[in-house]
Design a protein around this motif. Sequence first.
Motif, PDB file in Angstrom:
ATOM      1  N   VAL A  80       0.972  -1.348   0.322  1.00  0.00           N
ATOM      2  CA  VAL A  80      -0.016   0.249   0.173  1.00  0.00           C
ATOM      3  C   VAL A  80       0.619   1.661   0.006  1.00  0.00           C
ATOM      4  CG1 VAL A  80      -1.487   1.489   1.615  1.00  0.00           C
ATOM      5  CG2 VAL A  80      -2.440  -0.782   0.637  1.00  0.00           C
ATOM      6  N   VAL A  81       2.003   1.265   0.671  1.00  0.00           N
ATOM      7  CA  VAL A  81       3.264   2.450   1.284  1.00  0.00           C
ATOM      8  C   VAL A  81       3.315   2.765  -0.795  1.00  0.00           C
ATOM      9  CG1 VAL A  81       4.956   3.298   2.081  1.00  0.00           C
ATOM     10  CG2 VAL A  81       3.475   2.195   3.460  1.00  0.00           C
ATOM     11  N   CYS A  82       4.201   1.621  -1.541  1.00  0.00           N
ATOM     12  CA  CYS A  82       4.745   1.753  -2.621  1.00  0.00           C
ATOM     13  C   CYS A  82       3.713   2.279  -3.411  1.00  0.00           C
ATOM     14  CB  CYS A  82       5.247   0.616  -2.349  1.00  0.00           C
ATOM     15  SG  CYS A  82       7.177   1.034  -1.330  1.00  0.00           S
ATOM     16  N   SER A  83       2.648   1.711  -3.623  1.00  0.00           N
ATOM     17  CA  SER A  83       1.743   1.738  -4.858  1.00  0.00           C
ATOM     18  C   SER A  83       1.759   3.116  -5.368  1.00  0.00           C
ATOM     19  CB  SER A  83       0.477   1.452  -3.747  1.00  0.00           C
ATOM     20  OG  SER A  83       0.519  -0.079  -4.239  1.00  0.00           O
ATOM     21  N   PRO A  84       1.373   4.221  -4.537  1.00  0.00           N
ATOM     22  CA  PRO A  84       1.777   5.529  -4.818  1.00  0.00           C
ATOM     23  C   PRO A  84       2.713   5.867  -5.345  1.00  0.00           C
ATOM     24  CG  PRO A  84       0.334   5.779  -3.050  1.00  0.00           C
ATOM     25  CD  PRO A  84       1.155   4.456  -3.306  1.00  0.00           C
ATOM     26  N   LEU A  85       4.449   5.714  -4.887  1.00  0.00           N
ATOM     27  CA  LEU A  85       5.565   5.490  -4.863  1.00  0.00           C
ATOM     28  C   LEU A  85       5.294   5.303  -7.015  1.00  0.00           C
ATOM     29  CD1 LEU A  85       7.274   5.068  -2.204  1.00  0.00           C
ATOM     30  CD2 LEU A  85       6.275   7.153  -3.172  1.00  0.00           C
ATOM     31  N   MET A  86       5.467   4.064  -7.111  1.00  0.00           N
ATOM     32  CA  MET A  86       5.373   3.377  -8.054  1.00  0.00           C
ATOM     33  C   MET A  86       4.325   3.727  -9.676  1.00  0.00           C
ATOM     34  SD  MET A  86       7.585   1.022  -7.765  1.00  0.00           S
ATOM     35  CE  MET A  86       8.328  -0.235  -6.294  1.00  0.00           C
ATOM     36  N   PHE A 251     -16.391   6.566  -8.733  1.00  0.00           N
ATOM     37  CA  PHE A 251     -15.608   5.360  -9.334  1.00  0.00           C
ATOM     38  C   PHE A 251     -14.739   4.540  -8.451  1.00  0.00           C
ATOM     39  CE2 PHE A 251     -11.717   2.919 -10.811  1.00  0.00           C
ATOM     40  CZ  PHE A 251     -12.566   2.377 -12.315  1.00  0.00           C
ATOM     41  N   TYR A 252     -13.790   5.290  -7.221  1.00  0.00           N
ATOM     42  CA  TYR A 252     -12.719   4.176  -6.710  1.00  0.00           C
ATOM     43  C   TYR A 252     -13.758   3.911  -5.223  1.00  0.00           C
ATOM     44  CZ  TYR A 252      -8.711   6.274  -8.295  1.00  0.00           C
ATOM     45  OH  TYR A 252      -7.779   6.757  -8.945  1.00  0.00           O
ATOM     46  N   GLY A 253     -15.170   4.576  -4.841  1.00  0.00           N
ATOM     47  CA  GLY A 253     -15.871   4.246  -4.092  1.00  0.00           C
ATOM     48  C   GLY A 253     -16.521   3.135  -4.331  1.00  0.00           C
ATOM     49  N   GLY A 254     -17.702   2.915  -5.327  1.00  0.00           N
ATOM     50  CA  GLY A 254     -18.283   2.087  -6.045  1.00  0.00           C
ATOM     51  C   GLY A 254     -17.836   1.198  -6.361  1.00  0.00           C
ATOM     52  N   MET A 255     -16.796   1.121  -6.566  1.00  0.00           N
ATOM     53  CA  MET A 255     -15.689  -0.552  -7.036  1.00  0.00           C
ATOM     54  C   MET A 255     -14.621  -1.306  -5.692  1.00  0.00           C
ATOM     55  SD  MET A 255     -15.868  -0.787 -10.342  1.00  0.00           S
ATOM     56  CE  MET A 255     -14.285  -2.379  -9.949  1.00  0.00           C
ATOM     57  N   SER A 256     -14.691  -0.186  -4.742  1.00  0.00           N
ATOM     58  CA  SER A 256     -14.818  -0.598  -3.413  1.00  0.00           C
ATOM     59  C   SER A 256     -15.832  -1.241  -2.523  1.00  0.00           C
ATOM     60  CB  SER A 256     -14.456   0.470  -2.591  1.00  0.00           C
ATOM     61  OG  SER A 256     -12.697   1.083  -2.433  1.00  0.00           O
ATOM     62  N   GLY A 257     -17.010  -0.303  -3.372  1.00  0.00           N
ATOM     63  CA  GLY A 257     -18.164  -1.749  -2.599  1.00  0.00           C
ATOM     64  C   GLY A 257     -18.116  -3.250  -3.300  1.00  0.00           C
ATOM     65  N   ILE A 388      -8.978   0.380  -3.165  1.00  0.00           N
ATOM     66  CA  ILE A 388      -8.946  -0.799  -2.879  1.00  0.00           C
ATOM     67  C   ILE A 388      -8.770  -2.335  -1.700  1.00  0.00           C
ATOM     68  CG2 ILE A 388     -10.167  -0.689  -4.826  1.00  0.00           C
ATOM     69  CD1 ILE A 388      -8.658  -2.026  -6.289  1.00  0.00           C
ATOM     70  N   SER A 389      -7.359  -1.062  -2.225  1.00  0.00           N
ATOM     71  CA  SER A 389      -6.345  -2.810  -1.119  1.00  0.00           C
ATOM     72  C   SER A 389      -6.560  -2.759   0.450  1.00  0.00           C
ATOM     73  CB  SER A 389      -5.014  -2.302  -1.107  1.00  0.00           C
ATOM     74  OG  SER A 389      -4.717  -2.883  -2.026  1.00  0.00           O
ATOM     75  N   VAL A 390      -7.010  -0.835   0.854  1.00  0.00           N
ATOM     76  CA  VAL A 390      -6.953  -0.162   1.953  1.00  0.00           C
ATOM     77  C   VAL A 390      -8.213  -1.375   2.546  1.00  0.00           C
ATOM     78  CG1 VAL A 390      -7.392   0.981   4.233  1.00  0.00           C
ATOM     79  CG2 VAL A 390      -5.486   1.035   2.247  1.00  0.00           C
ATOM     80  N   VAL A 391      -9.403  -0.592   1.701  1.00  0.00           N
ATOM     81  CA  VAL A 391     -10.687  -1.150   1.770  1.00  0.00           C
ATOM     82  C   VAL A 391     -11.123  -2.306   2.073  1.00  0.00           C
ATOM     83  CG1 VAL A 391     -13.562  -0.647   1.399  1.00  0.00           C
ATOM     84  CG2 VAL A 391     -11.985   1.385   1.017  1.00  0.00           C
ATOM     85  N   GLY A 392     -10.538  -3.123   0.529  1.00  0.00           N
ATOM     86  CA  GLY A 392     -11.632  -4.559   0.798  1.00  0.00           C
ATOM     87  C   GLY A 392     -10.505  -5.627   1.238  1.00  0.00           C
TER      88      GLY A 392
END
Length: 454
Positions: A80-86, A251-257, A388-392
Amino acid sequence: MTPVITETPPAGHAPAGPASAGTVGWDAWGMIVILTLAYTVSFIDRQVLNLLVEPLKLAFDLSDTRLSLLQGLSFTLAYVVCSPLMGRLADTSNRRNILVGGVALWSLATALCGLSRSYWQLFAARTGVGAAEASLTPAAWSIIADRFPAHLMPRALSIFMMGPYLGGGLALIFGGLLLEYAEGRNFPFLAPWQFVFLAVAVPGLLIAAALMLFVREPVRKLTAGEDENTAMPLAEVGRRFKANGRFYFCFYGGMSGIVITLYAFPAWMPAVLMRQFGAEAATVGVQYGALVLIGGSAGVLTGPLVARWLEKRGRLDALMIVPLISAAAVAVLSALLWWAGSYGAALALGGLASFAYSLPMAGASAALQIVTPNRMRGMASALYVFIISVVGLGTAPTIVALITDRIFADESMVGHALGVTCAVSAVIGFVLLWLAQKEYARLISDQGLVGDQG
């Protein structure tokens, strides 16, 4: 505003075939095969540890809690931490090289898991696996978006996104075979569980070599105002996210559902089948595992076909209609868990849910790429993965457990808890995706992308 497609290759690169053509060559589909193998191996490397629970507990005298940290926290926190950097690297650097480096590094980290002599060495190696695997999604999605025209992108992504379903199944199948093989032999200086880690690390190194030899960095398709040689400043990335915030938020919220159901069903459906119907663990593993593998793969491949069928009937926003169908289907199937009166009925609902929640994954990913400027696609994809990693992964299994323990106070009611969690999250997802679909239709119209959809 009609997008300007830049066909001039960056300095030092031979361009891959233009993605603006109506068809693509076998080299592009070969790239998809290699990327799918990389995605498959990534899930084998991250999930094979689940098969080695008992050997690791014995080797390091671990409690279930300390072992769970190896399964979850050590990998997920780094990922999760590295995803934005990548994601930022995917927007500013050579994506093929990011993929080569990422696959090689997570394979080496997997090998280090097998060479670990202490709990904390294994914890650190698992952290390395998570950090390196964060490179795959943003770089792969971005490179696919540039290599394929919009109408072929969902099909290409659907093949790529079979990786998690294939990898999750193969981790159990081949991991078990490797463990059985190792236990029948006496390897010097290696326990059987160490041999398994070392063996599953090898395919990743071969795939890194294949990426280096056979995959080229494609020309970036840039929209008006983007410079092929200049990265988009972070301030501009933020401004564009804010300008289209309604779409990205919904989009992010809906797909998280939907993703909550993707994680909650596999985490708790086996317990439902065992606790409510007295099924044996081995039986559940084989039968439900096969349904997840087949249903998930079928769903992710079927989604683009449904979208294409809708497009031919005039729905140019079809890529966002499929998630609505998925959310509605998951809500109904989850509610039906309350009335599943037999093992067969519950098993069937679990299999159908696997198909339903995987149905929109490729198309939704393609929609995100289509309406996002090239030089911020990596960040958009990384933010998607982060959320989605944090929520899911982070909350879905725990929500079900809390409802079972705190509300029903009866572990045999886990099926009801699973049904409530997934039905409610799917309904919330449906509402947010409906709002996102409206914004998506506006964006493809405003950006002149209507012709690319069909």
